[in-house]
Design a protein around this motif. Structure first.
Motif, PDB file in Angstrom:
ATOM      1  N   VAL A 443       0.839  -1.205   0.000  1.00 55.65           N
ATOM      2  CA  VAL A 443       0.000   0.000   0.000  1.00 55.65           C
ATOM      3  C   VAL A 443       0.869   1.247   0.000  1.00 55.65           C
ATOM      4  N   GLY A 444       0.526   2.199  -0.885  1.00 61.35           N
ATOM      5  CA  GLY A 444       1.247   3.461  -0.947  1.00 61.35           C
ATOM      6  C   GLY A 444       0.509   4.611  -0.312  1.00 61.35           C
ATOM      7  N   ALA A 445      -0.842   4.592  -0.419  1.00 58.87           N
ATOM      8  CA  ALA A 445      -1.632   5.694   0.135  1.00 58.87           C
ATOM      9  C   ALA A 445      -3.000   5.178   0.540  1.00 58.87           C
ATOM     10  N   VAL A 446      -3.574   5.835   1.548  1.00 54.25           N
ATOM     11  CA  VAL A 446      -4.886   5.452   2.087  1.00 54.25           C
ATOM     12  C   VAL A 446      -5.733   6.714   2.213  1.00 54.25           C
ATOM     13  N   GLY A 447      -6.989   6.632   1.750  1.00 55.28           N
ATOM     14  CA  GLY A 447      -7.906   7.759   1.866  1.00 55.28           C
ATOM     15  C   GLY A 447      -9.084   7.422   2.751  1.00 55.28           C
ATOM     16  N   ALA A 448      -9.679   8.452   3.351  1.00 53.76           N
ATOM     17  CA  ALA A 448     -10.766   8.280   4.310  1.00 53.76           C
ATOM     18  C   ALA A 448     -12.120   8.544   3.656  1.00 53.76           C
ATOM     19  N   ARG A 449     -13.182   8.274   4.410  1.00 49.22           N
ATOM     20  CA  ARG A 449     -14.540   8.655   3.998  1.00 49.22           C
ATOM     21  C   ARG A 449     -14.865   9.979   4.696  1.00 49.22           C
ATOM     22  N   LEU A 450     -15.126  10.991   3.911  1.00 47.62           N
ATOM     23  CA  LEU A 450     -15.333  12.333   4.434  1.00 47.62           C
ATOM     24  C   LEU A 450     -16.779  12.775   4.278  1.00 47.62           C
ATOM     25  N   TYR A 451     -17.249  13.526   5.289  1.00 52.00           N
ATOM     26  CA  TYR A 451     -18.628  14.018   5.291  1.00 52.00           C
ATOM     27  C   TYR A 451     -18.650  15.543   5.402  1.00 52.00           C
ATOM     28  N   TYR A 452     -19.666  16.121   4.795  1.00 50.57           N
ATOM     29  CA  TYR A 452     -19.978  17.519   5.070  1.00 50.57           C
ATOM     30  C   TYR A 452     -20.531  17.603   6.494  1.00 50.57           C
ATOM     31  N   PRO A 453     -20.577  18.805   7.080  1.00 53.62           N
ATOM     32  CA  PRO A 453     -21.110  18.938   8.442  1.00 53.62           C
ATOM     33  C   PRO A 453     -22.549  18.447   8.600  1.00 53.62           C
ATOM     34  N   ASP A 454     -23.321  18.359   7.491  1.00 54.64           N
ATOM     35  CA  ASP A 454     -24.708  17.891   7.598  1.00 54.64           C
ATOM     36  C   ASP A 454     -24.832  16.372   7.463  1.00 54.64           C
ATOM     37  N   ASN A 455     -23.688  15.659   7.594  1.00 52.80           N
ATOM     38  CA  ASN A 455     -23.664  14.198   7.565  1.00 52.80           C
ATOM     39  C   ASN A 455     -23.995  13.605   6.197  1.00 52.80           C
ATOM     40  N   ARG A 456     -23.706  14.331   5.160  1.00 55.73           N
ATOM     41  CA  ARG A 456     -23.770  13.775   3.808  1.00 55.73           C
ATOM     42  C   ARG A 456     -22.347  13.626   3.286  1.00 55.73           C
ATOM     43  N   ILE A 457     -22.140  12.599   2.465  1.00 50.67           N
ATOM     44  CA  ILE A 457     -20.786  12.282   2.017  1.00 50.67           C
ATOM     45  C   ILE A 457     -20.216  13.399   1.147  1.00 50.67           C
ATOM     46  N   GLN A 458     -18.979  13.765   1.445  1.00 54.44           N
ATOM     47  CA  GLN A 458     -18.236  14.712   0.615  1.00 54.44           C
ATOM     48  C   GLN A 458     -17.310  13.966  -0.334  1.00 54.44           C
ATOM     49  N   SER A 459     -16.715  12.866   0.122  1.00 59.17           N
ATOM     50  CA  SER A 459     -15.875  12.047  -0.739  1.00 59.17           C
ATOM     51  C   SER A 459     -15.798  10.635  -0.196  1.00 59.17           C
ATOM     52  N   VAL A 475     -21.121  11.689  -3.578  1.00 57.05           N
ATOM     53  CA  VAL A 475     -21.288  13.027  -3.009  1.00 57.05           C
ATOM     54  C   VAL A 475     -22.757  13.265  -2.670  1.00 57.05           C
ATOM     55  N   GLY A 476     -23.022  13.655  -1.418  1.00 57.21           N
ATOM     56  CA  GLY A 476     -24.373  13.962  -0.981  1.00 57.21           C
ATOM     57  C   GLY A 476     -25.145  12.780  -0.422  1.00 57.21           C
ATOM     58  N   LEU A 477     -24.594  11.571  -0.497  1.00 65.44           N
ATOM     59  CA  LEU A 477     -25.293  10.404   0.051  1.00 65.44           C
ATOM     60  C   LEU A 477     -25.343  10.515   1.572  1.00 65.44           C
ATOM     61  N   PRO A 478     -26.524  10.371   2.197  1.00 70.79           N
ATOM     62  CA  PRO A 478     -26.614  10.510   3.651  1.00 70.79           C
ATOM     63  C   PRO A 478     -25.780   9.463   4.379  1.00 70.79           C
TER      64      PRO A 478
END
Length: 604
Positions: A443-459, A475-478
């Motif tokens: 593994v070279g890199a690891v990314g996270a699951r990010l949310y907007y403050p309203d608890n919808r997915i940002q990435s 994007v935008g999935l609750p």
């Protein structure tokens, strides 16, 4: 396509509600009831190989024409299903095949509604009289699906072996596409896209569009399943189906083949149809819960064989798993945070880092032309903390150059690239979760699951080509929803992840020369991931590291003429660098899927 509500489906829903609980059941129900942007049934019919194309395939076979043995373990197969299965093989546009049916019910007397049912032997005999490529192998006893499949494989003669269930169907161009891939890519392990069909075979639904070989996705779910084809040499190296793994014997076999395969190829066409009925795992996963425990053991055995430390857990979603990779030792993690003003965001970011409790952190704040008094007052606070270091980048904003500069001051073997507006307040273990994955040698890199403050997915990972260049998924999935085949919620390899929160192995970062400073703001993280991937490492999306991201507070919107011009220039720079990927498609995605929508919609 939503199928009609029946008493069976009501009973099934009741069982699922009891299994998941109300909240999770409703999340799953919302995923299932999400309207299709493009209805699958008509889409599939439009793209099936037509008669003219099938005729062309018959008249112009691939350059290499290996004999493909299709092995089918049968046991009291309903006559209608058996006939349809055999017919789907005899209709193939590729001629170099044999169909080997191993009948585990050969010695049984079976009745149906008071009348003697036509046996597999009798039905197969009819077809054998018409086509000499069909062979019938009677078995003295039922040895289970693994043992029966091994008997069929042992009786086969082909250079390649294909696995077909006794009640499923192939598209007429399935073997042609497989043979073409063998000829072009010299693969010794191949698989195709697939879908499900109703019990009467009249409707197609729930397509599974697959990426190129994806190890972490395979450790999360047997996404390969059907249509699996392997060379005889590879099958011999991998060994027979394990009879102690009944229910997940194919999962275990796929792992063993993948571990030894020289080249694995995906054929991105729906060429296999998995029949659903109340007793099948295709329609009712709860019908064979023992299979999921066997699946967990299949992953454990794979980890043992590959020398990978990990603890395998069954997820509430049947057939899906989580592998926890433990942190080895206490390596130093260097956190790089570019910052300009935004004091409260930076404070929340650093507080959440310190709250992880990880004992060996160094936090390098890269100051870039702040003007607000509050920022410098906070910097004085940070100066009292031994784990925090402030360095200054006095030139203009260039995200790539700033991080490359910050990396010079880092002492850790792992770099955590972190935006100042990201905070890990969902759980405390997000950093160790990412570190355990990043410590893996591959593994070279690891990314996270990010949310907007309203608890919808940002990435939830990045797909190259999405939106024209690259874009985040879901994007935008609750929060709580998992999306298409649970892909927002399971670990998998991707071509890229966002550097808003990305952990990078230091040696991988230095091997590729860090970020490209030609990409000052846009797509620099995608470019970095692609270069790390090309240098031999995996890029892993880890959804179990969950954080909030306010997104680009420091920079603001791309609304000035200068910013728009710069953005367009970076698009062209990225295009020139990655023309091949943009043209051929992201290998961790599927060419049948849209590049305009983030939710795995069909491409039109």
């Amino acid at each position: 396509m939503q199928l009609p509500i029946t008493p069976y489906k009501i009973r099934k829903a009741w069982k699922y509600w009891r299994h998941f609980g109300t909240k999770e059941f409703m999340n799953h129900l919302m995923d299932r009831l999400e309207p299709e942007d493009v209805p699958y049934g008509p889409w599939f019919e439009e793209r099936r190989a037509k008669d003219a194309e099938l005729l062309r395939q018959r008249n112009h076979p691939p350059k290499e024409r290996p004999l493909i043995s299709i092995v089918v373990p049968a046991f009291h197969t309903p006559e209608k299903f058996l006939r349809q299965m055999i017919e789907s093989v005899t209709d193939q546009s590729y001629a170099e095949w044999e169909l080997v049916i191993a009948d585990a019910g050969a010695s049984d007397e079976s009745e149906e509604t008071g009348k003697k049912r036509r046996s597999v032997r009798e039905v197969t005999a009819e077809w054998m009289a018409r086509d000499s490529r069909i062979r019938y192998i009677p078995l003295e006893k039922n040895e289970g699906i693994a043992g029966n499949t091994n008997r069929a494989v042992g009786a086969s003669r082909g250079e390649y072996i294909a696995f077909l269930d006794h009640d499923d169907l192939l598209e007429p161009d399935a073997l042609y596409e497989i043979a073409s891939a063998i000829s072009l890519r010299h693969a010794d392990m191949l698989y195709t896209d697939e879908d499900k069909i109703t019990e009467d075979g009249g409707k197609h639904f729930q397509p599974n569009f697959k990426p190129e070989f994806n190890l972490d996705l395979l450790r999360s779910n047997n996404y390969i399943t059907h249509f699996l084809v392997v060379s005889r040499k590879l099958a011999d190296q991998a060994g027979p189906f394990d009879e102690t793994m009944n229910g997940a014997q194919d999962y275990d076999f796929i792992f063993r083949c993948a571990e030894k395969a020289a080249r694995i190829a995906r054929v991105p066409r729906v060429l296999y149809h998995w029949r659903t009925h109340s007793a099948s795992t295709a329609d009712n996963p709860m019908s064979k819960q023992y299979a999921y425990e066997a699946g967990r053991r299949a992953i454990e055995h794979h980890l043992e064989r590959t020398g990978t430390d990990g603890v395998v857990e069954m997820l509430p979603d049947f057939g899906f798993y989580r592998v926890r990779y433990p942190v080895k030792g206490e390596p130093l993690v260097s956190v790089l945070i570019p910052n300009r003003d935004q004091t409260e965001s930076l404070r929340a970011c650093i507080d959440s880092l310190l709250d992880t409790g990880y004992p060996r952190l160094e936090i390098i704040v890269i100051e870039n032309n702040s003007t607000e008094r509050a920022a410098f007052e906070y910097y004085r606070e940070l100066a009292a903390r031994p784990e925090v270091r402030l360095v200054r980048w006095k030139k203009g904003f260039n995200y790539s150059a700033i991080n490359n500069y910050g990396e010079r001051f880092a002492a850790g073997d792992y770099l955590l690239l972190l935006n100042n507006d990201v905070r890990g307040t969902i759980s405390r273990d997000w950093l160790t979760e990412m570190l355990g994955v990043c410590q893996r040698e591959d593994v070279g890199a690891v990314g996270a699951r990010l949310y907007y403050p309203d608890n919808r997915i940002q990435s939830a990972g990045v797909v190259v080509g999405m939106g024209g260049i690259a874009g985040s998924m879901f994007v935008g999935l609750p929060r709580g929803r998992s999306g298409y085949l649970h892909k927002s919620a399971i670990m998998q390899d991707l071509s890229a992840v966002t550097a808003a929160c990305m952990m990078v192995k230091r040696e991988a970062f230095e091997k590729v020369g860090g970020f490209s400073t030609a990409l000052a703001v846009a797509f620099n993280d995608v470019d970095l991931c692609l270069r790390i991937g090309r240098s031999g490492y995996r890029i892993v999306y880890d959804p179990y590291a969950e954080l909030y991201h306010d997104e680009s507070l420091s920079r603001g919107p791309e609304d000035s003429e200068e910013k728009v011009r710069r953005f367009q220039g970076e698009i062209e720079t990225f295009r020139e660098s990655w023309e091949d990927v943009l043209k051929e498609g992201d290998p961790m995605y599927n060419p049948n899927l849209s590049l305009k929508k983030w939710n795995y919609s069909l491409r039109v």
